[in-house]
Motif scaffolding. Structure first.
Motif, short mmCIF file in Angstrom:
data_model
loop_
_atom_site.label_atom_id
_atom_site.label_comp_id
_atom_site.label_asym_id
_atom_site.label_seq_id
_atom_site.Cartn_x
_atom_site.Cartn_y
_atom_site.Cartn_z
N ARG A 29 0.82 -1.23 0.00
CA ARG A 29 0.00 0.00 0.00
C ARG A 29 0.85 1.27 0.00
O ARG A 29 0.45 2.27 -0.60
CB ARG A 29 -0.93 0.01 1.21
N VAL A 30 1.98 1.25 0.69
CA VAL A 30 2.78 2.48 0.80
C VAL A 30 3.86 2.59 -0.28
O VAL A 30 4.54 3.61 -0.36
CB VAL A 30 3.39 2.63 2.21
N MET A 31 4.01 1.56 -1.11
CA MET A 31 4.99 1.59 -2.20
C MET A 31 4.37 2.17 -3.47
O MET A 31 3.21 1.92 -3.77
CB MET A 31 5.49 0.18 -2.50
N LYS A 32 5.19 2.90 -4.22
CA LYS A 32 4.77 3.38 -5.54
C LYS A 32 4.68 2.19 -6.50
O LYS A 32 5.42 1.21 -6.34
CB LYS A 32 5.79 4.37 -6.10
N PRO A 33 3.84 2.25 -7.51
CA PRO A 33 3.85 1.21 -8.55
C PRO A 33 5.25 1.14 -9.17
O PRO A 33 5.87 2.17 -9.46
CB PRO A 33 2.81 1.69 -9.55
N GLY A 34 5.77 -0.05 -9.33
CA GLY A 34 7.10 -0.25 -9.88
C GLY A 34 8.22 -0.15 -8.86
O GLY A 34 9.38 -0.38 -9.18
N ALA A 35 7.90 0.20 -7.62
CA ALA A 35 8.90 0.30 -6.55
C ALA A 35 9.41 -1.08 -6.17
O ALA A 35 8.80 -2.10 -6.50
CB ALA A 35 8.31 1.01 -5.33
N HIS A 36 10.52 -1.11 -5.45
CA HIS A 36 11.13 -2.38 -5.06
C HIS A 36 11.17 -2.55 -3.55
O HIS A 36 11.25 -1.58 -2.79
CB HIS A 36 12.55 -2.48 -5.63
N MET A 37 11.14 -3.83 -3.17
CA MET A 37 11.23 -4.25 -1.77
C MET A 37 12.46 -5.12 -1.64
O MET A 37 12.69 -6.01 -2.46
CB MET A 37 9.97 -5.05 -1.42
N HIS A 38 13.27 -4.87 -0.61
CA HIS A 38 14.40 -5.75 -0.29
C HIS A 38 14.17 -6.27 1.12
O HIS A 38 13.90 -5.49 2.04
CB HIS A 38 15.73 -5.01 -0.36
N LEU A 39 14.26 -7.58 1.26
CA LEU A 39 13.98 -8.22 2.54
C LEU A 39 15.01 -9.30 2.81
O LEU A 39 15.37 -10.06 1.91
CB LEU A 39 12.57 -8.83 2.47
N GLN A 40 15.49 -9.34 4.03
CA GLN A 40 16.37 -10.43 4.48
C GLN A 40 15.78 -11.01 5.76
O GLN A 40 15.26 -10.28 6.59
CB GLN A 40 17.78 -9.90 4.76
N SER A 41 15.87 -12.33 5.88
CA SER A 41 15.39 -13.01 7.08
C SER A 41 16.15 -14.31 7.24
O SER A 41 17.20 -14.50 6.63
CB SER A 41 13.87 -13.25 6.99
N HIS A 42 15.59 -15.22 8.06
CA HIS A 42 16.31 -16.44 8.43
C HIS A 42 15.49 -17.69 8.15
O HIS A 42 14.40 -17.83 8.68
CB HIS A 42 16.61 -16.43 9.94
N PRO A 43 16.02 -18.62 7.37
CA PRO A 43 15.38 -19.94 7.26
C PRO A 43 15.67 -20.80 8.49
O PRO A 43 14.86 -21.62 8.88
CB PRO A 43 16.00 -20.56 6.02
N SER A 44 16.83 -20.63 9.08
CA SER A 44 17.19 -21.36 10.30
C SER A 44 18.06 -20.45 11.14
O SER A 44 19.07 -19.92 10.66
CB SER A 44 17.92 -22.66 9.97
#
Length: 166
Positions: free
Chosen positions: A80-95
């Motif tokens: 909702r807060v991203m512009k159309p065509g904007a990018h998201m970068h996410l890092q997390s943990h599988p273990s």
């Protein structure tokens, strides 16, 4: 200049990210707790209450999604807060061992991000990778766990997704 939102910006690791974007326009550090690096205190499950729609060019979050009670709700709010065509970068943990308790709920293997970032949530995955390899060792001796030490676990997963719809 791009407008950037960092979700989970409180400096708990000694590695603040704000300086990684020297050519930024607006940069907002957002966190559930006040602290160093936080501009707006709030709940990631309700981002659209803090920011206007279609506002940010980049949203990123490092080691936060495992702490969100409803990560799919946060994903929709990020959209909702991203512009159309904007990018998201996410890092997390599988273990990874439990941390920042009591708010540590989830682990995300490679395919877990496909469940969160897809055409139904308004995203297209641009890149997705696991890393930080490790070996598991069972502390019990039973049939199903005997060969687990022969497997490789990844301790990190990273995603880049593009907003393609609402």
């Amino acid at each position: 200049a791009p407008k950037i939102l960092e979700i989970g910006s409180r400096n708990v690791s000694g590695n603040p990210m704000r300086g990684a974007f020297p050519h930024r326009g607006e940069y907002v550090g957002f966190d559930i707790h006040a602290g160093d690096g936080v501009d707006v205190v709030g709940d990631a499950h309700k981002l659209s209450k803090y920011f206007p729609p279609d506002h940010f060019d980049l949203v990123f979050s490092i080691s936060v999604f495992e702490h969100l009670l409803f990560p799919w709700k946060a994903t929709l709010e990020i959209n909702r807060v991203m512009k159309p065509g904007a990018h998201m970068h996410l890092q997390s943990h599988p273990s990874w061992p439990a941390h920042e308790l009591p708010w540590d709920f989830w682990r995300f293997p490679h395919n877990g991000f496909h469940a969160l970032f897809n055409r139904y949530t308004g995203f297209e995955i641009v890149a997705l990778a696991e890393g930080l390899p490790s070996k598991p060792y069972s502390l019990v001796d039973d049939g199903p766990t005997r060969g687990v030490c022969l497997q490789t676990l990844n301790q990190g997963v990273a995603l880049i997704a593009k907003k393609v719809g609402d």
